[in-house]
Write a protein that holds these residues in place. Sequence first.
Motif, short mmCIF file in Angstrom:
data_model
loop_
_atom_site.label_atom_id
_atom_site.label_comp_id
_atom_site.label_asym_id
_atom_site.label_seq_id
_atom_site.Cartn_x
_atom_site.Cartn_y
_atom_site.Cartn_z
N PHE A 1 -37.62 -29.79 7.04
CA PHE A 1 -37.29 -31.06 6.49
C PHE A 1 -38.59 -31.47 6.10
CE2 PHE A 1 -34.27 -30.03 9.97
CZ PHE A 1 -33.11 -30.43 9.50
N ILE A 2 -38.09 -32.31 4.68
CA ILE A 2 -39.04 -33.19 4.25
C ILE A 2 -38.28 -34.47 4.01
CG2 ILE A 2 -40.36 -34.07 2.35
CD1 ILE A 2 -40.72 -30.90 1.69
N ILE A 3 -38.34 -35.64 4.79
CA ILE A 3 -37.61 -36.69 5.14
C ILE A 3 -38.47 -38.02 4.55
CG2 ILE A 3 -36.56 -38.16 6.80
CD1 ILE A 3 -36.23 -35.77 8.46
N ASN A 4 -38.04 -38.75 3.50
CA ASN A 4 -38.69 -39.78 3.33
C ASN A 4 -37.88 -40.92 4.10
OD1 ASN A 4 -39.78 -41.81 1.50
ND2 ASN A 4 -38.12 -42.04 0.16
N GLY A 5 -38.20 -41.01 5.36
CA GLY A 5 -38.04 -42.01 6.37
C GLY A 5 -38.61 -41.56 7.74
N CYS A 6 -37.93 -41.94 8.81
CA CYS A 6 -38.19 -41.44 10.18
C CYS A 6 -37.38 -40.41 10.86
CB CYS A 6 -38.19 -42.90 10.92
SG CYS A 6 -39.39 -44.01 10.38
N ILE A 7 -38.29 -39.88 11.92
CA ILE A 7 -37.46 -38.96 12.85
C ILE A 7 -37.76 -39.59 14.46
CG2 ILE A 7 -37.97 -36.98 11.49
CD1 ILE A 7 -39.96 -36.40 14.14
N ARG A 8 -36.95 -39.10 15.27
CA ARG A 8 -37.36 -39.32 16.64
C ARG A 8 -37.38 -38.27 17.31
NH1 ARG A 8 -32.34 -42.59 19.07
NH2 ARG A 8 -30.88 -41.11 19.70
N ASP A 9 -37.66 -38.36 18.76
CA ASP A 9 -37.93 -37.35 19.80
C ASP A 9 -38.95 -36.32 19.16
OD1 ASP A 9 -35.43 -38.20 21.29
OD2 ASP A 9 -34.43 -37.38 19.58
N ALA A 10 -39.85 -37.05 18.64
CA ALA A 10 -41.29 -36.10 18.10
C ALA A 10 -41.54 -35.13 19.02
CB ALA A 10 -42.28 -37.07 17.47
N GLU A 11 -41.80 -35.69 20.31
CA GLU A 11 -42.34 -34.41 21.38
C GLU A 11 -41.63 -33.24 21.43
OE1 GLU A 11 -39.33 -37.01 23.49
OE2 GLU A 11 -41.00 -37.39 22.06
N VAL A 12 -40.21 -33.48 21.35
CA VAL A 12 -39.50 -32.25 21.28
C VAL A 12 -39.48 -31.46 20.11
CG1 VAL A 12 -36.95 -31.54 21.46
CG2 VAL A 12 -37.88 -33.31 23.08
N PRO B 1 -39.74 -24.06 16.44
CA PRO B 1 -40.23 -23.51 15.13
C PRO B 1 -39.77 -23.86 13.88
CG PRO B 1 -38.64 -22.19 16.35
CD PRO B 1 -38.80 -23.41 17.04
N LEU B 2 -39.67 -24.99 13.61
CA LEU B 2 -39.32 -25.91 12.52
C LEU B 2 -40.31 -26.60 11.71
CD1 LEU B 2 -36.44 -26.51 11.14
CD2 LEU B 2 -36.46 -28.49 12.72
N GLY B 3 -40.32 -26.78 10.45
CA GLY B 3 -41.27 -27.58 9.72
C GLY B 3 -40.59 -29.03 9.38
N VAL B 4 -41.21 -29.98 9.82
CA VAL B 4 -40.79 -31.49 9.66
C VAL B 4 -41.78 -32.25 9.16
CG1 VAL B 4 -39.78 -33.20 10.86
CG2 VAL B 4 -39.24 -31.06 11.43
N ARG B 5 -41.65 -32.66 8.09
CA ARG B 5 -42.51 -33.86 7.29
C ARG B 5 -41.59 -34.94 7.28
NH1 ARG B 5 -45.26 -29.79 7.96
NH2 ARG B 5 -46.96 -29.08 6.76
N ALA B 6 -42.33 -36.23 7.71
CA ALA B 6 -41.54 -37.38 7.78
C ALA B 6 -42.57 -38.57 7.57
CB ALA B 6 -40.68 -37.76 8.95
N LEU B 7 -42.04 -39.83 7.28
CA LEU B 7 -43.01 -41.13 7.15
C LEU B 7 -43.53 -41.34 8.47
CD1 LEU B 7 -41.22 -43.02 4.27
CD2 LEU B 7 -43.14 -41.24 3.95
N ASN B 8 -42.82 -41.30 9.37
CA ASN B 8 -43.17 -41.86 10.66
C ASN B 8 -42.06 -41.66 11.73
OD1 ASN B 8 -44.75 -43.54 12.81
ND2 ASN B 8 -45.67 -44.54 11.10
N THR B 9 -42.20 -42.32 12.62
CA THR B 9 -41.18 -42.12 13.73
C THR B 9 -40.53 -43.39 14.20
OG1 THR B 9 -42.72 -42.33 15.49
CG2 THR B 9 -42.33 -40.30 15.22
N SER B 10 -39.14 -43.71 14.65
CA SER B 10 -38.53 -44.65 15.03
C SER B 10 -37.52 -44.17 16.32
CB SER B 10 -37.66 -45.33 14.05
OG SER B 10 -36.76 -46.14 14.47
#
Length: 164
Positions: free
Chosen positions: A95-106, A111-120
């Motif tokens: 994922f490339i997300i122009n926004g936030c993710i959560r559950d960052a520790e999980v 085995p997934l690529g994740v780029r985001a601006l930040n967490t919420s």
Amino acid sequence: MAISAGQFSTPDLSDEHGDNVIALDPIFQSYGGAANFYGQIETVKCFEDNSLVKQLVAEPGLGRVMVVDGGGSLRKALLGDMLAEQAVKNGWAGFIINGCIRDAEVIAKLPLGVRALNTSPIKTEKKGVGEQGCSVRFAGVSLARGQYVYADVNGILLSDNALF
């Protein structure tokens, strides 16, 4: 399709393919367990509503990368652990997300690529609002379904064609 770390580097791809690649502005943080990932783009445009993200991760990913334009919102997360786990199960590369993710520790253990601006920590409301398959513009570039992205610790490159 996800590949293991070290099989490509964006600096080498940039050197080799020159005018056929463009770099996204370096505004993203890396959150996924896969530092290197690439794939053909599927786009989603949504604002504080991840209904379409949820719908898409349930479909076969076929090694694609979901590019999500969340309008740069830092208030609500467009991806969490359950959707990320489903994405892995269904073959999404990242994922490339122009926004936030959560559950960052999980997500960091998947085995997934994740780029985001930040967490919420705040989840989105599910109103079914958004668009799929449209062109989006953020990080200094326009991204469209069918293009390719290549991401590693050095940055993210965009190409109209598969580079390998």
